[in-house]
Design a protein around this motif. Structure first.
Motif, PDB file in Angstrom:
ATOM      1  N   SER A 105       0.851  -1.191   0.000  1.00  0.00           N
ATOM      2  CA  SER A 105       0.000   0.000   0.000  1.00  0.00           C
ATOM      3  C   SER A 105       0.884   1.237   0.000  1.00  0.00           C
ATOM      4  CB  SER A 105      -0.913   0.019   1.232  1.00  0.00           C
ATOM      5  OG  SER A 105      -1.586   1.271   1.333  1.00  0.00           O
ATOM      6  N   LEU A 106       0.551   2.194  -0.844  1.00  0.00           N
ATOM      7  CA  LEU A 106       1.291   3.453  -0.889  1.00  0.00           C
ATOM      8  C   LEU A 106       0.827   4.427   0.186  1.00  0.00           C
ATOM      9  CD1 LEU A 106       1.500   3.870  -4.752  1.00  0.00           C
ATOM     10  CD2 LEU A 106       3.330   3.215  -3.194  1.00  0.00           C
ATOM     11  N   GLY A 107      -0.163   4.015   0.979  1.00  0.00           N
ATOM     12  CA  GLY A 107      -0.577   4.807   2.132  1.00  0.00           C
ATOM     13  C   GLY A 107      -1.496   5.962   1.787  1.00  0.00           C
ATOM     14  N   SER A 108      -1.964   6.622   2.832  1.00  0.00           N
ATOM     15  CA  SER A 108      -2.910   7.729   2.668  1.00  0.00           C
ATOM     16  C   SER A 108      -2.241   9.097   2.732  1.00  0.00           C
ATOM     17  CB  SER A 108      -3.986   7.653   3.758  1.00  0.00           C
ATOM     18  OG  SER A 108      -3.402   7.751   5.054  1.00  0.00           O
ATOM     19  N   ASN A 151       5.297   2.229   7.928  1.00  0.00           N
ATOM     20  CA  ASN A 151       5.636   3.554   8.451  1.00  0.00           C
ATOM     21  C   ASN A 151       7.075   3.960   8.150  1.00  0.00           C
ATOM     22  OD1 ASN A 151       3.605   2.126  10.585  1.00  0.00           O
ATOM     23  ND2 ASN A 151       3.083   4.284  10.293  1.00  0.00           N
ATOM     24  N   PRO A 152       7.483   3.864   6.880  1.00  0.00           N
ATOM     25  CA  PRO A 152       8.860   4.257   6.549  1.00  0.00           C
ATOM     26  C   PRO A 152       9.061   5.759   6.686  1.00  0.00           C
ATOM     27  CG  PRO A 152       7.607   3.904   4.544  1.00  0.00           C
ATOM     28  CD  PRO A 152       6.714   3.488   5.683  1.00  0.00           C
ATOM     29  N   ILE A 153      10.274   6.125   7.071  1.00  0.00           N
ATOM     30  CA  ILE A 153      10.682   7.530   7.106  1.00  0.00           C
ATOM     31  C   ILE A 153      11.904   7.659   6.204  1.00  0.00           C
ATOM     32  CG2 ILE A 153      11.556   9.419   8.527  1.00  0.00           C
ATOM     33  CD1 ILE A 153      10.112   8.165  10.911  1.00  0.00           C
ATOM     34  N   PHE A 154      11.801   8.494   5.190  1.00  0.00           N
ATOM     35  CA  PHE A 154      12.960   8.704   4.335  1.00  0.00           C
ATOM     36  C   PHE A 154      13.017  10.145   3.861  1.00  0.00           C
ATOM     37  CE2 PHE A 154       9.704   7.174   1.320  1.00  0.00           C
ATOM     38  CZ  PHE A 154       9.755   8.147   0.335  1.00  0.00           C
ATOM     39  N   SER A 155      14.212  10.559   3.459  1.00  0.00           N
ATOM     40  CA  SER A 155      14.403  11.911   2.942  1.00  0.00           C
ATOM     41  C   SER A 155      15.650  11.935   2.081  1.00  0.00           C
ATOM     42  CB  SER A 155      14.530  12.924   4.085  1.00  0.00           C
ATOM     43  OG  SER A 155      15.673  12.652   4.869  1.00  0.00           O
ATOM     44  N   GLY A 156      15.699  12.891   1.171  1.00  0.00           N
ATOM     45  CA  GLY A 156      16.856  13.033   0.303  1.00  0.00           C
ATOM     46  C   GLY A 156      16.550  13.959  -0.853  1.00  0.00           C
ATOM     47  N   ILE A 157      17.565  14.199  -1.669  1.00  0.00           N
ATOM     48  CA  ILE A 157      17.404  14.966  -2.898  1.00  0.00           C
ATOM     49  C   ILE A 157      17.134  13.982  -4.028  1.00  0.00           C
ATOM     50  CG2 ILE A 157      18.452  16.564  -4.532  1.00  0.00           C
ATOM     51  CD1 ILE A 157      17.958  17.840  -1.867  1.00  0.00           C
ATOM     52  N   LEU A 167      16.572   5.936   3.232  1.00  0.00           N
ATOM     53  CA  LEU A 167      15.751   5.332   4.283  1.00  0.00           C
ATOM     54  C   LEU A 167      16.337   5.648   5.651  1.00  0.00           C
ATOM     55  CD1 LEU A 167      13.337   3.445   4.942  1.00  0.00           C
ATOM     56  CD2 LEU A 167      14.983   1.555   4.924  1.00  0.00           C
ATOM     57  N   LYS A 168      15.552   6.306   6.504  1.00  0.00           N
ATOM     58  CA  LYS A 168      16.023   6.707   7.827  1.00  0.00           C
ATOM     59  C   LYS A 168      15.485   5.809   8.937  1.00  0.00           C
ATOM     60  CE  LYS A 168      17.797  10.085   5.508  1.00  0.00           C
ATOM     61  NZ  LYS A 168      19.191   9.979   5.041  1.00  0.00           N
ATOM     62  N   ASP A 169      14.254   5.334   8.800  1.00  0.00           N
ATOM     63  CA  ASP A 169      13.668   4.494   9.845  1.00  0.00           C
ATOM     64  C   ASP A 169      12.497   3.723   9.247  1.00  0.00           C
ATOM     65  OD1 ASP A 169      13.353   3.344  12.300  1.00  0.00           O
ATOM     66  OD2 ASP A 169      12.359   5.055  13.240  1.00  0.00           O
ATOM     67  N   VAL A 170      12.121   2.625   9.911  1.00  0.00           N
ATOM     68  CA  VAL A 170      11.018   1.802   9.434  1.00  0.00           C
ATOM     69  C   VAL A 170      10.527   0.933  10.588  1.00  0.00           C
ATOM     70  CG1 VAL A 170      12.401  -0.182   8.691  1.00  0.00           C
ATOM     71  CG2 VAL A 170      10.297   0.375   7.468  1.00  0.00           C
ATOM     72  N   LYS A 171       9.263   0.538  10.547  1.00  0.00           N
ATOM     73  CA  LYS A 171       8.667  -0.297  11.594  1.00  0.00           C
ATOM     74  C   LYS A 171       8.494  -1.723  11.078  1.00  0.00           C
ATOM     75  CE  LYS A 171       4.435  -0.764  14.373  1.00  0.00           C
ATOM     76  NZ  LYS A 171       3.086  -0.187  14.643  1.00  0.00           N
ATOM     77  N   PHE A 172       8.722  -2.708  11.979  1.00  0.00           N
ATOM     78  CA  PHE A 172       8.625  -4.115  11.599  1.00  0.00           C
ATOM     79  C   PHE A 172       7.599  -4.857  12.443  1.00  0.00           C
ATOM     80  CE2 PHE A 172      12.815  -3.329   9.840  1.00  0.00           C
ATOM     81  CZ  PHE A 172      12.809  -4.110   8.701  1.00  0.00           C
ATOM     82  N   GLU A 173       6.913  -5.792  11.786  1.00  0.00           N
ATOM     83  CA  GLU A 173       6.151  -6.836  12.472  1.00  0.00           C
ATOM     84  C   GLU A 173       6.581  -8.143  11.821  1.00  0.00           C
ATOM     85  OE1 GLU A 173       1.888  -6.067  12.667  1.00  0.00           O
ATOM     86  OE2 GLU A 173       2.312  -3.949  12.326  1.00  0.00           O
ATOM     87  N   THR A 174       7.212  -9.022  12.603  1.00  0.00           N
ATOM     88  CA  THR A 174       7.822 -10.223  12.047  1.00  0.00           C
ATOM     89  C   THR A 174       7.245 -11.469  12.690  1.00  0.00           C
ATOM     90  OG1 THR A 174       9.879  -8.980  11.806  1.00  0.00           O
ATOM     91  CG2 THR A 174      10.013 -11.365  11.548  1.00  0.00           C
ATOM     92  N   GLN A 175       6.932 -12.454  11.852  1.00  0.00           N
ATOM     93  CA  GLN A 175       6.421 -13.733  12.344  1.00  0.00           C
ATOM     94  C   GLN A 175       7.199 -14.855  11.674  1.00  0.00           C
ATOM     95  OE1 GLN A 175       2.065 -14.521  12.563  1.00  0.00           O
ATOM     96  NE2 GLN A 175       2.512 -16.234  11.209  1.00  0.00           N
ATOM     97  N   LEU A 176       7.789 -15.717  12.483  1.00  0.00           N
ATOM     98  CA  LEU A 176       8.542 -16.856  11.976  1.00  0.00           C
ATOM     99  C   LEU A 176       7.833 -18.131  12.399  1.00  0.00           C
ATOM    100  CD1 LEU A 176      11.060 -18.168  10.681  1.00  0.00           C
ATOM    101  CD2 LEU A 176      12.185 -17.966  12.891  1.00  0.00           C
ATOM    102  N   GLY A 227       4.898   8.460   6.621  1.00  0.00           N
ATOM    103  CA  GLY A 227       3.491   8.123   6.467  1.00  0.00           C
ATOM    104  C   GLY A 227       3.173   6.688   6.818  1.00  0.00           C
ATOM    105  N   ASP A 228       2.049   6.200   6.275  1.00  0.00           N
ATOM    106  CA  ASP A 228       1.521   4.893   6.656  1.00  0.00           C
ATOM    107  C   ASP A 228       1.594   3.864   5.529  1.00  0.00           C
ATOM    108  OD1 ASP A 228      -0.299   6.247   5.108  1.00  0.00           O
ATOM    109  OD2 ASP A 228      -2.047   5.793   6.353  1.00  0.00           O
TER     110      ASP A 228
END
Length: 202
Positions: free
Chosen positions: A45-48, A114-120, A148-157, A84-85
């Motif tokens: 999903s590209l988010g809202s 919820n990735p956070i990124f920035s750049g030119i 890419l500066k930060d990202v959230k994970f949910e992991t299931q093994l 964003g989301d």
């Protein structure tokens, strides 16, 4: 100058196209990691929330980025940031190679959100294609730079019907490395993503 983005015009069709595009290119990235088997993106999903753009420069295309001179193209460089989301869901196989190769394998499901990124970033519109890439900042080499500066994970093994292990640091670090490797391989100059304009009409 900031740009207003009509993000509500981005539909599920665009998310599916992007997911298929990424799946075509992701398989080769796992070959150097013997603990990871087949991998594919199962949902995206590209988010809202739209990314933020601030125009830095509008000019003729940079021939070094485009690969050739173009008298009819135009290049836009902008500061781009996103908090964003958006999310992707990845399904993979986690392998234990002791005492023999492929001795044990587990299904793995990872949600990266919820990735956070920035750049030119630079976007070049040419007569028959669009090129996009990030430019290293502040003297960084392409090997050191990542948007890419930060990202959230949910992991299931493991199988959800059986015992499940959650939040595996080793696996999450692998996914982060994989995403950064993908960004460098396809989206950080001197690499770039080139999309034929006829793709937008399909």
């Amino acid at each position: 100058m900031s740009l207003k983005i009509y993000w509500d015009r981005v539909t599920e069709k665009h998310s599916i196209k992007l997911m298929n595009y990424l799946n075509e290119r992701i398989s080769g990235l796992t070959e150097t990691y013997d603990m990871v088997g087949d991998m594919k993106i199962t949902n995206l999903s590209l988010g809202s929330k739209p990314p933020k753009f601030e125009i830095v420069q509008i000019s003729d295309p940079d021939a070094l980025i485009l690969g050739s001179k173009s008298p009819n193209g135009i290049e836009l460089r902008a500061k781009i940031s996103y908090d964003g989301d958006a999310f992707i869901e990845i399904q993979a196989e986690f392998k234990v190679n002791l005492p023999t190769p492929n001795f044990i394998s587990f299904p793995v499901n990872v949600k990266v959100s919820n990735p956070i990124f920035s750049g030119i970033a630079t976007v070049i519109y040419d007569t028959d294609k669009v090129c996009f890439c990030f430019l290293p900042e502040n003297g960084d080499s392409p090997d050191d730079f990542t948007p890419l500066k930060d990202v959230k994970f949910e992991t299931q093994l493991g199988d959800s019907a059986q015992q499940v292990l959650v939040d595996l640091d080793k696996l999450q670090n692998f996914i982060v490395d994989l995403i950064k490797t993908y960004l460098k391989k396809y989206l950080v100059f001197p690499n770039k993503m080139t999309i034929p304009l006829n793709e937008f009409n399909n």
